[in-house]
Design a protein around this motif. Structure first.
Motif, PDB file in Angstrom:
ATOM      1  N   GLU A  90     -15.107   8.309 -23.018  1.00  0.00           N
ATOM      2  CA  GLU A  90     -13.718   8.255 -23.453  1.00  0.00           C
ATOM      3  C   GLU A  90     -12.772   8.923 -22.456  1.00  0.00           C
ATOM      4  O   GLU A  90     -11.569   8.641 -22.460  1.00  0.00           O
ATOM      5  CB  GLU A  90     -13.581   8.930 -24.823  1.00  0.00           C
ATOM      6  CG  GLU A  90     -14.223   8.162 -25.964  1.00  0.00           C
ATOM      7  CD  GLU A  90     -14.001   8.824 -27.299  1.00  0.00           C
ATOM      8  OE1 GLU A  90     -12.877   8.717 -27.839  1.00  0.00           O
ATOM      9  OE2 GLU A  90     -14.944   9.471 -27.810  1.00  0.00           O
ATOM     10  N   SER A 102     -14.299   3.778 -25.649  1.00  0.00           N
ATOM     11  CA  SER A 102     -12.851   3.947 -25.769  1.00  0.00           C
ATOM     12  C   SER A 102     -12.316   3.245 -27.011  1.00  0.00           C
ATOM     13  O   SER A 102     -11.451   3.773 -27.723  1.00  0.00           O
ATOM     14  CB  SER A 102     -12.159   3.391 -24.521  1.00  0.00           C
ATOM     15  OG  SER A 102     -12.539   4.124 -23.373  1.00  0.00           O
ATOM     16  N   TYR A 148     -18.041   2.417 -21.291  1.00  0.00           N
ATOM     17  CA  TYR A 148     -16.650   2.855 -21.202  1.00  0.00           C
ATOM     18  C   TYR A 148     -15.751   2.083 -22.173  1.00  0.00           C
ATOM     19  O   TYR A 148     -14.997   2.676 -22.955  1.00  0.00           O
ATOM     20  CB  TYR A 148     -16.161   2.678 -19.768  1.00  0.00           C
ATOM     21  CG  TYR A 148     -14.667   2.742 -19.626  1.00  0.00           C
ATOM     22  CD1 TYR A 148     -13.986   3.924 -19.828  1.00  0.00           C
ATOM     23  CD2 TYR A 148     -13.930   1.600 -19.298  1.00  0.00           C
ATOM     24  CE1 TYR A 148     -12.608   3.991 -19.711  1.00  0.00           C
ATOM     25  CE2 TYR A 148     -12.556   1.639 -19.184  1.00  0.00           C
ATOM     26  CZ  TYR A 148     -11.899   2.844 -19.382  1.00  0.00           C
ATOM     27  OH  TYR A 148     -10.540   2.894 -19.275  1.00  0.00           O
ATOM     28  N   GLU A 149     -15.824   0.768 -22.151  1.00  0.00           N
ATOM     29  CA  GLU A 149     -14.940  -0.037 -22.984  1.00  0.00           C
ATOM     30  C   GLU A 149     -15.205   0.190 -24.476  1.00  0.00           C
ATOM     31  O   GLU A 149     -14.277   0.414 -25.256  1.00  0.00           O
ATOM     32  CB  GLU A 149     -15.117  -1.523 -22.649  1.00  0.00           C
ATOM     33  CG  GLU A 149     -14.627  -1.927 -21.264  1.00  0.00           C
ATOM     34  CD  GLU A 149     -13.111  -1.815 -21.141  1.00  0.00           C
ATOM     35  OE1 GLU A 149     -12.430  -1.774 -22.196  1.00  0.00           O
ATOM     36  OE2 GLU A 149     -12.624  -1.750 -20.012  1.00  0.00           O
ATOM     37  N   ARG A 202     -10.987   7.040 -18.512  1.00  0.00           N
ATOM     38  CA  ARG A 202      -9.714   6.359 -18.311  1.00  0.00           C
ATOM     39  C   ARG A 202      -8.617   7.325 -17.861  1.00  0.00           C
ATOM     40  O   ARG A 202      -7.531   6.920 -17.456  1.00  0.00           O
ATOM     41  CB  ARG A 202      -9.314   5.686 -19.631  1.00  0.00           C
ATOM     42  CG  ARG A 202      -8.207   4.682 -19.537  1.00  0.00           C
ATOM     43  CD  ARG A 202      -8.223   3.857 -20.810  1.00  0.00           C
ATOM     44  NE  ARG A 202      -6.903   3.298 -21.101  1.00  0.00           N
ATOM     45  CZ  ARG A 202      -6.631   2.583 -22.172  1.00  0.00           C
ATOM     46  NH1 ARG A 202      -7.596   2.359 -23.065  1.00  0.00           N
ATOM     47  NH2 ARG A 202      -5.434   2.095 -22.384  1.00  0.00           N
ATOM     48  N   ASP A 203      -8.884   8.599 -17.950  1.00  0.00           N
ATOM     49  CA  ASP A 203      -8.011   9.683 -17.517  1.00  0.00           C
ATOM     50  C   ASP A 203      -6.667   9.709 -18.245  1.00  0.00           C
ATOM     51  O   ASP A 203      -5.659  10.145 -17.688  1.00  0.00           O
ATOM     52  CB  ASP A 203      -7.774   9.621 -15.991  1.00  0.00           C
ATOM     53  CG  ASP A 203      -7.256  10.955 -15.455  1.00  0.00           C
ATOM     54  OD1 ASP A 203      -7.508  12.002 -16.117  1.00  0.00           O
ATOM     55  OD2 ASP A 203      -6.583  10.971 -14.403  1.00  0.00           O
ATOM     56  N   ASP A 204      -6.635   9.207 -19.458  1.00  0.00           N
ATOM     57  CA  ASP A 204      -5.420   9.346 -20.256  1.00  0.00           C
ATOM     58  C   ASP A 204      -5.775   9.718 -21.707  1.00  0.00           C
ATOM     59  O   ASP A 204      -5.014   9.463 -22.635  1.00  0.00           O
ATOM     60  CB  ASP A 204      -4.598   8.051 -20.236  1.00  0.00           C
ATOM     61  CG  ASP A 204      -5.339   6.866 -20.844  1.00  0.00           C
ATOM     62  OD1 ASP A 204      -6.551   6.994 -21.110  1.00  0.00           O
ATOM     63  OD2 ASP A 204      -4.703   5.818 -21.066  1.00  0.00           O
ATOM     64  N   TYR A 205      -6.933  10.319 -21.844  1.00  0.00           N
ATOM     65  CA  TYR A 205      -7.418  10.671 -23.179  1.00  0.00           C
ATOM     66  C   TYR A 205      -6.424  11.580 -23.891  1.00  0.00           C
ATOM     67  O   TYR A 205      -6.047  11.333 -25.042  1.00  0.00           O
ATOM     68  CB  TYR A 205      -8.789  11.350 -23.080  1.00  0.00           C
ATOM     69  CG  TYR A 205      -9.354  11.771 -24.417  1.00  0.00           C
ATOM     70  CD1 TYR A 205     -10.087  10.880 -25.187  1.00  0.00           C
ATOM     71  CD2 TYR A 205      -9.148  13.059 -24.928  1.00  0.00           C
ATOM     72  CE1 TYR A 205     -10.601  11.245 -26.426  1.00  0.00           C
ATOM     73  CE2 TYR A 205      -9.656  13.436 -26.159  1.00  0.00           C
ATOM     74  CZ  TYR A 205     -10.384  12.534 -26.904  1.00  0.00           C
ATOM     75  OH  TYR A 205     -10.883  12.906 -28.129  1.00  0.00           O
TER      76      TYR A 205
END
Length: 703
Positions: free
Chosen positions: A545, A510, A506-507, A548-551
């Motif tokens: 990516e 992103s 994830y990190e 985070r739910d703000d892509y």
């Protein structure tokens, strides 16, 4: 003599004539160490200096009143007269060399120079000239030319290609048989060029070394390949030696090249027969082991990887038992043909015995590359083969291993690939299985890639490259796909496969995504400022990516910061993204992007499990036909039918279709006939850096 000088019109000349007496002038002219003469406009001599007697004998006064043209050798007279008349007409300097009759009756070569004196009416009044004896020089030149003609006749009689080189390696002469052997129309195209530039790049070091030794006094012999000017293959046996003058000093280099192509071809034919299978024409087991050892050695020297696949045809014995050995031979030959036409040109394919084949894949990036080779080999055999009036569907199983990941030597690599093939057969035939040490080695590989990604992927290292897309119907540029490249501090530009594990984290995913977005937006901003018509740019998005739910929000904010319209962007996702953890975040992000004007493309369409439901449930604007289908279109009519069905389905849903991996014009023609809208691949252009986009677009427009 008064008449010669009285034609001068300037005040300075008139003043000089008053100061110097005619006797004095005549004395000066007679003292000059060249024959000085003057004549009327038509060549009638009115003065000849006393130097005539010193140079040629006789009394110069006897020539007064004669036209000097009459003393010219009959063979030279036409040229002398023609050049004289031209000078007379143009009132210009006359200069010529010819044979002139001497008082003794013999002819000698002289150099005649004359300058016209013009009257007030602009016409030639007198000629003032010199006559210089050049007989010895001309004789020496002619003797040298005769010697050169003799030498050239020897050169022209030789069947070899003979060249004379200067001491700096430039071509000075090449005999006509040599020009014919090299299929060069005229030596002028080679004259002055360096000898080694005639040779292919791989041979130039050898040629230069031979020239250095020959120019130092040695005789050198070597064999090498050098095609003709029309690219006809040629092999040569070459002898190079020095050329010395009478004092023994080296003045040049001689090269004699004999065409050895026929002997080489005979030798190659014998070697080919010893290293190839007679039935399939593929390399045999002997060639396989030689090639595998050489490939492993190159891998050790270059730091690259070698993959080995061992392949068995499934149930081959059953074919022999039921249809006969002739049918089995046909199956083997067809399988060989399909393998050769479907795999990469760099892959080494061989038959090692019976129904066993092997593929050596050099310079592979990872195990996934070898699996792809195995999958391609399997796909090559999926199309039915007609034998004895019936369709035969056969399959293949392959086991593989990689050096140096799995093995330490060529022998161990073969054993491990065979072990993997055996394990696959034990589990059930079909597909490809690679040797591995289970979870420990898999974890080590993943950890290594993640560590590399954390250390190496920074703002300074990310280098987006852009692969062009065009409209098949018009050829116009529709846009580009932004592809991740990153700069390794010591190994140069890298593909994303080198850090593929990072896209599951994830990190890291992103971070890489954000870096790519920033770089791509910066490029888009620069292009728009320069009025570059780049179409729509697509960016790939990995599953991690979206977690985070703000892509969508971050991407739209980046666009707004740069003042870029959402319509210039396209987001590419795979079916794996839609099925991965957090698919609800994906759905929300895609909807937000779609509402903002960004198009959504479904990549690798048809390779997943639920493609049709994805078209229904997600806001897809574009489907991308996977390159594995495109590659098979020219080989398999069934693949053409599948691709056509996908394109028609997309049209019915008002979805645009893009074909990936278009490498040949035949593929492009089939896609166009099927109604495909867009295409990308090496036929259109490879992925290029941002700095090259403007030039590429301009070049495309000019073409």
């Amino acid at each position: 003599m008064d008449r010669i000088f009285n034609t001068a019109t300037s005040k300075q000349h008139r003043a000089r004539n008053k100061r110097v007496s005619p006797d004095k002038l005549e004395h000066i002219l007679n003292s000059i160490p060249h024959v000085i003469w003057s004549s009327g406009p038509n060549g009638q001599l009115d003065f000849v200096s006393n130097q005539w007697t010193t140079s040629f004998g006789g009394d110069p006064t006897e020539m007064i009143g004669d036209g000097w043209i009459n003393a010219v050798h009959p063979e030279d007279r036409d040229d002398a007269v023609a050049s004289w008349m031209m000078a007379l007409e143009k009132k210009s300097l006359y200069q010529n060399e010819f044979r002139l009759k001497m008082p003794s009756g013999e002819y000698r070569w002289v150099l005649i120079k004359a300058k016209p004196e013009l009257g007030r009416d602009g016409q030639v009044q007198h000629w003032l000239g010199t006559c210089t004896d050049v007989h010895d020089r001309i004789a020496a030149q002619r003797a040298l030319a005769e010697k050169e003609r003799l030498h050239r006749s020897v050169l022209e009689a030789s069947a070899d290609c003979i060249k004379i080189l200067s001491l700096d390696g430039r071509l000075q002469l090449m005999n006509r048989p040599g020009l014919q052997l090299m299929e060069v129309p005229d030596f002028s195209v080679l004259s002055g060029s360096f000898w080694w530039d005639m040779w292919p790049t791989a041979m130039r070091a050898t040629v230069k070394a031979a020239f250095r030794d020959a120019s130092a006094g040695e005789t050198v012999r070597f064999s090498g390949y050098c095609p003709t000017a029309s690219a006809k293959p040629k092999w040569w046996d070459v002898v190079v030696t020095s050329i010395r003058d009478e004092d023994g000093a080296i003045t040049g280099v001689l090269s004699i090249s004999r065409d050895s192509t026929a002997d080489r071809e005979k030798s190659d034919e014998l070697r080919w027969a010893s290293e190839h299978d007679a039935l399939t024409a593929l390399p045999n087991r002997r060639a396989f082991h030689n090639r595998l050892r050489a490939a492993v050695l190159r891998s050790m020297q270059n730091g690259t990887k070698v993959g080995l696949l061992l392949i068995d045809i499934d149930h081959f014995k059953h074919v022999n038992d039921t249809l006969g050995h002739a049918a089995g031979d046909t199956l083997l030959k067809e399988f060989s043909r399909r393998l050769k036409h479907s795999l990469r040109s760099t892959d080494f394919i061989c038959r090692i015995g019976g129904d066993e084949f092997a593929i050596i894949a050099e310079e592979i990036g990872s195990s996934s590359d070898l699996l792809m080779v195995g999958e391609t080999a399997s796909m090559a055999f999926r199309a039915p083969l007609r034998l004895q009036g019936r369709a035969l569907c056969a399959g293949a199983s392959s086991g593989g291993a990689i050096f140096p990941d799995d093995a330490d030597c060529a022998n161990d690599l073969f054993k491990l690939a065979d072990t993997a093939l055996y394990a696959l057969k034990a589990e059930g035939r079909g597909g490809t299985k690679l040797f591995h040490s289970y979870m420990r080695e898999e974890a080590q590989r993943a950890a290594s890639q993640l560590n590399l990604a954390r250390l190496a992927v920074t703002d300074a290292s990310v280098r987006p490259h852009y692969q062009p897309k065009i409209r098949l119907s018009t050829g116009e540029i529709a846009g580009f796909e932004a592809l991740l490249r990153w700069e390794h501090p010591t190994q140069g530009l890298q593909l994303p496969e080198t850090i593929e594990e990072a896209f599951k984290d994830y990190e890291l995913a992103s971070k890489i995504g954000s870096l790519m977005h920033a770089k791509v937006m910066s490029d888009l901003h620069s292009w728009r400022r320069c009025d570059v018509n780049f179409g729509r740019i697509s960016i790939n998005a990995s599953p991690a990516e979206f977690l985070r739910d703000d892509y969508a929000e971050r991407l739209l904010e980046t666009l707004a910061t740069r003042g870029l319209p959402p319509t210039c962007l396209e987001i590419e996702i795979t079916e794996h993204v839609l099925m991965a953890q957090g698919s609800k975040y994906v759905s929300r992000a895609l909807a937000a992007l779609k509402n903002a004007g960004i198009t959504i493309a479904l990549d690798d369409f048809g390779t997943g499990h639920s493609s049709l439901s994805h078209l229904r449930d997600f806001p897809v604007d574009v489907v991308k036909i996977d390159k594995s289908f495109v590659k098979q279109m020219t080989l398999d009519p069934q693949i053409v039918a599948i691709v056509t069905a996908v394109i028609n389905l997309a049209k019915s849903l008002q979805i645009e279709s893009v074909a990936e991996g278009v490498e040949t014009k035949d593929q492009a023609d089939l896609l166009l006939a099927a109604g495909c809208g867009l295409a990308q691949g090496f036929l259109i252009g490879p992925a290029i850096s941002s700095d090259s986009i403007t030039t590429w677009i301009a070049g495309r427009a000019a073409a």
